[in-house]
Design a protein around this motif. Structure first.
Motif, PDB file in Angstrom:
ATOM      1  N   GLU A 134     -10.538  -7.507  -4.597  1.00  0.00           N
ATOM      2  CA  GLU A 134      -9.860  -6.985  -3.410  1.00  0.00           C
ATOM      3  C   GLU A 134      -9.534  -8.117  -2.432  1.00  0.00           C
ATOM      4  OE1 GLU A 134      -8.442  -4.267  -0.364  1.00  0.00           O
ATOM      5  OE2 GLU A 134      -8.299  -4.605  -2.512  1.00  0.00           O
ATOM      6  N   ILE A 161      -0.100  -2.161  -0.548  1.00  0.00           N
ATOM      7  CA  ILE A 161      -0.315  -0.719  -0.668  1.00  0.00           C
ATOM      8  C   ILE A 161      -0.624  -0.329  -2.111  1.00  0.00           C
ATOM      9  CG2 ILE A 161       0.825   1.532  -0.531  1.00  0.00           C
ATOM     10  CD1 ILE A 161       2.298   0.445   1.963  1.00  0.00           C
ATOM     11  N   ILE A 162       0.207  -0.796  -3.055  1.00  0.00           N
ATOM     12  CA  ILE A 162       0.005  -0.409  -4.452  1.00  0.00           C
ATOM     13  C   ILE A 162      -1.290  -0.998  -5.003  1.00  0.00           C
ATOM     14  CG2 ILE A 162       0.932  -0.634  -6.790  1.00  0.00           C
ATOM     15  CD1 ILE A 162       3.721  -0.490  -5.582  1.00  0.00           C
ATOM     16  N   CYS A 163      -1.555  -2.273  -4.689  1.00  0.00           N
ATOM     17  CA  CYS A 163      -2.773  -2.907  -5.210  1.00  0.00           C
ATOM     18  C   CYS A 163      -4.028  -2.314  -4.572  1.00  0.00           C
ATOM     19  CB  CYS A 163      -2.716  -4.412  -4.999  1.00  0.00           C
ATOM     20  SG  CYS A 163      -1.556  -5.245  -6.107  1.00  0.00           S
ATOM     21  N   THR A 164      -3.942  -1.897  -3.306  1.00  0.00           N
ATOM     22  CA  THR A 164      -5.098  -1.279  -2.662  1.00  0.00           C
ATOM     23  C   THR A 164      -5.398   0.082  -3.281  1.00  0.00           C
ATOM     24  OG1 THR A 164      -4.667  -2.436  -0.585  1.00  0.00           O
ATOM     25  CG2 THR A 164      -6.050  -0.478  -0.470  1.00  0.00           C
ATOM     26  N   VAL A 165      -4.359   0.844  -3.598  1.00  0.00           N
ATOM     27  CA  VAL A 165      -4.567   2.113  -4.303  1.00  0.00           C
ATOM     28  C   VAL A 165      -5.232   1.846  -5.659  1.00  0.00           C
ATOM     29  CG1 VAL A 165      -3.408   4.060  -5.413  1.00  0.00           C
ATOM     30  CG2 VAL A 165      -2.694   3.322  -3.142  1.00  0.00           C
ATOM     31  N   GLY A 166      -4.716   0.849  -6.370  1.00  0.00           N
ATOM     32  CA  GLY A 166      -5.287   0.514  -7.660  1.00  0.00           C
ATOM     33  C   GLY A 166      -6.735   0.080  -7.563  1.00  0.00           C
ATOM     34  N   THR A 168      -8.838   0.817  -5.303  1.00  0.00           N
ATOM     35  CA  THR A 168      -9.660   1.972  -4.928  1.00  0.00           C
ATOM     36  C   THR A 168     -10.033   2.778  -6.163  1.00  0.00           C
ATOM     37  OG1 THR A 168      -8.579   2.082  -2.770  1.00  0.00           O
ATOM     38  CG2 THR A 168      -9.775   4.043  -3.490  1.00  0.00           C
ATOM     39  N   LEU A 169      -9.080   2.962  -7.073  1.00  0.00           N
ATOM     40  CA  LEU A 169      -9.390   3.644  -8.327  1.00  0.00           C
ATOM     41  C   LEU A 169     -10.428   2.862  -9.130  1.00  0.00           C
ATOM     42  CD1 LEU A 169      -5.802   4.762  -9.407  1.00  0.00           C
ATOM     43  CD2 LEU A 169      -7.590   6.181  -8.395  1.00  0.00           C
ATOM     44  N   GLY A 219      -7.158   1.066 -12.496  1.00  0.00           N
ATOM     45  CA  GLY A 219      -7.334   0.369 -11.221  1.00  0.00           C
ATOM     46  C   GLY A 219      -7.109  -1.120 -11.310  1.00  0.00           C
ATOM     47  N   THR A 222      -3.612  -2.118 -12.482  1.00  0.00           N
ATOM     48  CA  THR A 222      -2.580  -2.200 -11.446  1.00  0.00           C
ATOM     49  C   THR A 222      -2.441  -3.632 -10.964  1.00  0.00           C
ATOM     50  OG1 THR A 222      -3.068   0.064 -10.737  1.00  0.00           O
ATOM     51  CG2 THR A 222      -1.870  -1.338  -9.181  1.00  0.00           C
ATOM     52  N   TRP A 232       4.635  -3.298  -8.204  1.00  0.00           N
ATOM     53  CA  TRP A 232       4.559  -4.281  -7.119  1.00  0.00           C
ATOM     54  C   TRP A 232       4.951  -5.678  -7.583  1.00  0.00           C
ATOM     55  CZ3 TRP A 232       1.562  -8.620  -7.741  1.00  0.00           C
ATOM     56  CH2 TRP A 232       0.629  -8.585  -8.777  1.00  0.00           C
TER      57      TRP A 232
END
Length: 491
Positions: A134, A161-166, A168-169, A219, A222, A232
């Motif tokens: 992260e 945004i996309i990497c943070t969602v990933g 998080t998963l 996750g 991504t 991304w």
């Protein structure tokens, strides 16, 4: 203290670069720090070669052959990118693309990026490794948006945004791994240490572990650029400064894939290799397929290189998924080969942008005449990245494909046959797009000559690795790759 020193080198370099306000000094500190890291990594590599693994701080840090290979990629490409940055960023500064005071922050973020990637490699605790992955996102978001213009800001926002969602998963995957193991390991401080989990992974709760690996591959996949979570990547690669694009494609994707491999080893011991190998093959082949149309019709050369990264990460995932001793050996060799060849391509692309002030391939003509050194290196890099013999990527691709064909599995043979067809299509896309730029008639308004001696030096440094591994894999690298194959297969 061997591993701690490894982390301190980029951290101290980053602080020194930001404290010294004269960019003419900070850029040389950047190169010196990167070179020191490269030399120290060679020493650390010899230690791992002799001892197979190294632990520190009661198991908090752990380095084995798998960690070492990823760290070697970080240090090799990191030094080349630091050297390339001198010529590239000075040219951008001269063109007034950003204020001079911002340059020292570039070098600070550059080395913080290196630090976070090395932290991924040496963290034994899977929770700390998640934090480090992260942290790579946080340190690089500002580099994607470094020029502070609308396209760069949009790419930076999309990236984070996309990497943070990933990521998080992926955190759910880490938590589920903990819950699948807590009845065995217990609620203790080292409950997420990879070495401790691996020792008892065959007693984990299998249903939770299946779900955990699914979250992990989506996750971390991504961040690694596996399709369909890759969206991304083309924007971030195309908008970041070229040295950072090289680090993204050559290093960052491998660090995220490294996280997947660590969980793949645990999953294989708990569930058997079929479950995680099938997922790796499925996401790998999807990534190769998705990249093809974008490579064939692409008009922006940096986006072309970015989609090629998606294809190569997919190929590595396929090699790991095939699961044979030599396919894993070849896949891990491919991570290094792709890192140096793709970084070399991005360096060539950076030179083209500085010369032509555009990323549109239709607007670039006659490279071999206007920039003969860059043109020749670009030809070699294109042949290498598309797997043309005898170049280094052909070597690793041949090892993976030969092992897959010899496996005797009908399922693997179907995947392999499709893969060969897709690789041919990608070669056609590259040749059609790039060779028009190289051999067409140049515009009369373009001034002949190379951009900077530093950019050429960095390109030649990576070219050495491309050419050497095309004909000869050093014995120490063969041993490291064999040890990695043992780690993954003998879980």
């Amino acid at each position: 203290m061997l591993i701690s020193i490894f982390l301190f080198i980029p951290l101290i370099t980053a602080v020194a670069c930001v404290l010294i306000k004269k960019h003419n000094v900070s850029k040389y500190i950047s190169v010196a720090g990167s070179f020191a890291l490269l030399l120290y990594n060679i020493y650390l590599g010899y230690t791992i070669y002799l001892n197979r693994s190294l632990t520190e701080l009661n198991g908090f840090f752990y380095v084995d052959a798998l960690s070492l290979l990823t760290a070697q990629i970080v240090s090799v490409v990191g030094f080349a990118a630091a050297l390339y940055s001198i010529g590239y960023m000075d040219a951008e500064l001269h063109a007034a693309e950003f204020p001079e005071k911002r340059l020292r922050w570039y070098y600070f973020l550059f080395h913080m990026f290196i630090f976070t990637m090395l932290a991924v490699c040496v963290a034994n605790n899977l929770g700390i490794m998640w934090v480090a992955i992260e942290a790579t996102t946080l340190s690089t978001t500002f580099l994607v948006g470094f020029y502070n213009k609308k396209p760069h800001q949009e790419a930076a926002w999309k990236y984070i945004i996309i990497c943070t969602v990933g990521i998080t998963l992926a955190l759910f995957g880490v938590i589920l791994t903990y819950h699948s193991s807590k009845n065995v390991v217990g609620e203790i401080g080292y409950a997420l240490n990879w070495t401790d989990l691996l020792a008892v992974a065959d007693r984990f709760e299998p249903h939770l572990m299946k779900l955990a690996f699914l979250f992990i591959i989506i996750g971390y996949g991504t961040k690694a650029g596996l399709a369909p979570m890759h969206t991304w990547l083309p924007d971030a690669h195309s908008q970041a400064p070229s040295p950072i694009s090289a680090l993204f494609s050559g290093v960052l994707l491998n660090c995220s894939l490294y996280g997947i491999i660590r969980f793949h080893v645990i999953s294989s011991k708990c569930l058997g290799p079929n479950y995680s190998c099938t997922l790796l093959m499925a996401f790998g082949l999807t990534s190769v397929i998705v990249s093809i149309p974008f490579i064939l019709v692409q008009r922006d050369y940096k986006r072309l290189f970015a989609f090629s990264s998606i294809e190569h990460i997919g190929f590595i995932a396929l090699g790991l998924g095939f699961g044979g001793m030599y396919s894993i050996y070849g896949a891990e060799l491919h991570t290094f080969n792709h890192a140096v060849a793709k970084s070399l391509l991005f360096f060539c692309g950076g030179n083209l942008f500085l010369k032509y002030k555009t990323r549109e391939m239709e607007s670039i003509k006659g490279i071999i005449r206007t920039m003969p050194v860059t043109g020749v290196i670009l030809i070699i890099a294109v042949f290498a990245i598309t797997g043309i013999p005898p170049f280094n990527i052909f070597v690793s691709e041949f090892i993976v494909l030969a092992d897959a064909f010899s496996s005797g599995s009908a399922f693997v043979l179907i995947f392999t046959s499709l893969l060969i067809v897709f690789l041919v299509l990608i070669f056609v896309g590259y040749i059609n797009n790039i060779f028009k730029m190289i051999f067409s008639e140049p515009a009369e308004t373009v001034v002949q000559g190379e951009v900077s001696k530093f950019t050429i030096a960095a390109m030649c440094f990576l070219l050495i690795f491309v050419l050497i591994i095309s004909f000869y894999v050093p014995p120490i690298m063969r041993v490291i790759l064999s040890q990695i194959s043992d780690i993954i297969r003998n879980a």
